[in-house]
Motif scaffolding. Structure first.
Motif, mmCIF file in Angstrom:
data_model
loop_
_atom_site.group_PDB
_atom_site.id
_atom_site.type_symbol
_atom_site.label_atom_id
_atom_site.label_comp_id
_atom_site.label_asym_id
_atom_site.label_seq_id
_atom_site.Cartn_x
_atom_site.Cartn_y
_atom_site.Cartn_z
ATOM 1 N N HIS A 180 0.857 -1.196 0.000
ATOM 2 C CA HIS A 180 0.000 0.000 0.000
ATOM 3 C C HIS A 180 0.886 1.237 0.000
ATOM 4 O O HIS A 180 1.873 1.295 0.726
ATOM 5 N N GLU A 237 -0.023 4.583 0.641
ATOM 6 C CA GLU A 237 -0.263 5.790 1.434
ATOM 7 C C GLU A 237 0.995 6.069 2.258
ATOM 8 O O GLU A 237 1.644 5.147 2.774
ATOM 9 N N ASP A 257 1.858 6.862 5.152
ATOM 10 C CA ASP A 257 2.136 6.307 6.478
ATOM 11 C C ASP A 257 2.844 4.960 6.382
ATOM 12 O O ASP A 257 3.428 4.489 7.361
ATOM 13 N N HIS A 258 2.823 4.347 5.193
ATOM 14 C CA HIS A 258 3.534 3.076 4.994
ATOM 15 C C HIS A 258 4.657 3.166 3.978
ATOM 16 O O HIS A 258 5.522 2.293 3.963
ATOM 17 N N ASP A 313 -3.979 -2.130 4.895
ATOM 18 C CA ASP A 313 -4.884 -1.457 5.835
ATOM 19 C C ASP A 313 -6.043 -2.347 6.291
ATOM 20 O O ASP A 313 -6.661 -2.083 7.330
ATOM 21 N N HIS A 334 -1.817 -1.676 10.689
ATOM 22 C CA HIS A 334 -2.098 -0.892 11.908
ATOM 23 C C HIS A 334 -2.699 -1.808 12.972
ATOM 24 O O HIS A 334 -3.671 -2.520 12.703
HETATM 25 FE FE1 FEO Z 1 -4.218 3.824 3.785
HETATM 26 FE FE2 FEO Z 1 -2.477 3.172 6.725
HETATM 27 O O1 FEO Z 1 -2.779 3.837 4.987
#
Ligand code: FEO
Length: 396
Positions: free
Chosen positions: A79, A81, A83-84, A164, A224
């Motif tokens: 992924h 995004e 944050d990753h 996610d 997460h």
């Molecule tokens: Fe959709 Fe934790 O990023």
């Protein structure tokens, strides 16, 4: 075996973030959040996802602790995004020969975000990567939560690296797997995470669930929150219910009030609901409540009652903001009641009716409208609204 070695050869190398106050610069993080990354070590080593870039040095330290000075051969990007993905460039500097594994959309995004074009391996649905002793396969789950999103399956260990999907807000308090942490703390955070982050994509989540159910999953490694092993059935059930937009019995009363008159209507309606043993009941003043918490409960419960004053011939802004968030996520079925107030020309009740029509929601009864100040005369109309909710509960 170190606590970070979830299964033989599979290491948790993620980090906790207890300092960021707004995820995506929007959503509160009262319990923090973890950015999970994993090493899969066969004869070759793959890192699955990275972490938010300000934690990149901790990721590197965790990797060194797990595998010492061994090289990482592959970085699998499930992924994109940030944050990753925002540590990808740093990882490439530390491990210059690392090959980045992703699908076509992922590789385009890596170039777009980080200017990295070479040293990549493009994979498609069902492709495999042999690490020697462990084999990974790749499966697309677009829009959970971005279009490039995929999961990585390690069949030999019955382990799904799910991106996610099945994630939750909440940092990891010492433990990593669900037998090492206090899982009851995470369920509401999981619903809040779902509602805020993935809530628009119920259809794609359902498709992803169909794929997951064909696999004999023993461990889910999300990006997460805890690693799921014992509680997989509960996690799948929460994601299934939320992605079907299936509300549990319960009522959210969400209102805003400029001078306290509309608030008294909300209080009365809630009291009338309670006197009819309708519950659970969650009452939120939208001028003060955390929007992510309200959204979480709109996803969770099957009945929503919204009220607000007329403001400049329109809905009062905190009420309009809630409706925008709901409409953006296309929540299809809710029992809906509404109430409103005005001083000299009413608009809020009419606009709430238009919203219900747009959402194709089932109105519970006629709305309750109040001119100017709250008085005892409003008790009966508020009770009628509560009675309509109670009637639905009894199947009347
Ligand atoms: Fe959709 Fe934790 O990023």
């Amino acid at each position: 075996m170190a606590i970070t070695e979830i299964l033989p050869g599979i290491h948790y190398v993620g980090v906790n973030d207890r300092t960021t106050t707004r995820f995506e610069a929007l959503w509160s993080l009262p319990m923090g959040v973890s950015y999970n990354a994993y090493l899969v070590a066969g004869e070759k080593i793959a890192l699955i996802d990275t972490v938010e870039e300000s934690f990149g040095s901790r990721l590197e330290a965790n990797i060194r602790e797990a595998i010492g000075e061994r090289e990482i051969d592959y970085l699998v990007v499930n992924h994109m995004e940030p944050d990753h993905s925002s540590s990808i460039a740093a990882l490439r500097r530390i491990y210059p020969d690392i090959e980045i594994v992703g699908n076509a959309k992922t590789l385009q995004m890596i170039e777009g975000f980080y200017g990295i074009a070479g040293g990549t391996v493009e994979v498609k649905e069902g492709d495999t990567l042999d690490l020697g002793g462990k084999t990974l396969s790749f499966h697309m789950i677009p829009m959970v939560h971005w279009p490039e999103t995929m999961v990585t399956w390690c069949a030999g260990d019955r382990t799904l690296f799910s991106g996610d999907a099945f994630g939750t807000f909440g940092a990891l308090d010492g433990g990593i797997t669900d037998s090492q942490v206090e899982t009851d703390r995470y369920w509401d955070e999981m619903r809040r995470y779902y509602a805020c982050i993935v809530g628009k994509y119920g259809g794609p989540v359902q498709k992803a669930l169909q794929k997951v159910r064909t696999l004999p999953v023993g461990t889910i490694c999300s990006t997460h929150g805890p690693v799921w092993q014992r509680q997989i059935a509960k996690v799948l059930d929460i994601y299934d219910r939320l992605s079907r937009y299936e509300g549990e019995p319960g009522v959210v009363v969400a209102y805003a009030s400029m001078y306290g008159n509309t608030e008294q209507m909300a209080e009365r309606i809630a009291r009338e609901l309670a006197s009819r043993e309708v519950g659970p009941i969650r009452v939120y003043n939208l001028s003060y409540a955390d929007p992510s918490v309200v959204l979480r409960d709109v996803f969770r419960f099957d009945t929503l009652i919204v009220g607000g004053p007329t403001y400049n011939g329109n809905l009062f802004p905190p009420v309009a903001e809630l409706l925008d968030r709901i409409a953006a996520r296309g929540i299809p079925r809710r029992r809906f009641g509404w109430f409103g107030s005005f001083c000299w020309a009413g608009a809020s009740v009419r606009l709430l009716a238009e919203f219900a029509q747009k959402m194709k929601w089932e109105p519970l009864c006629d709305p309750v409208e109040m001119k100017q100040g709250y008085s005892h005369e409003m008790c009966d109309p508020c009770a009628t609204l509560a009675e309509a909710v109670a009637g639905c509960r009894c199947g009347k």
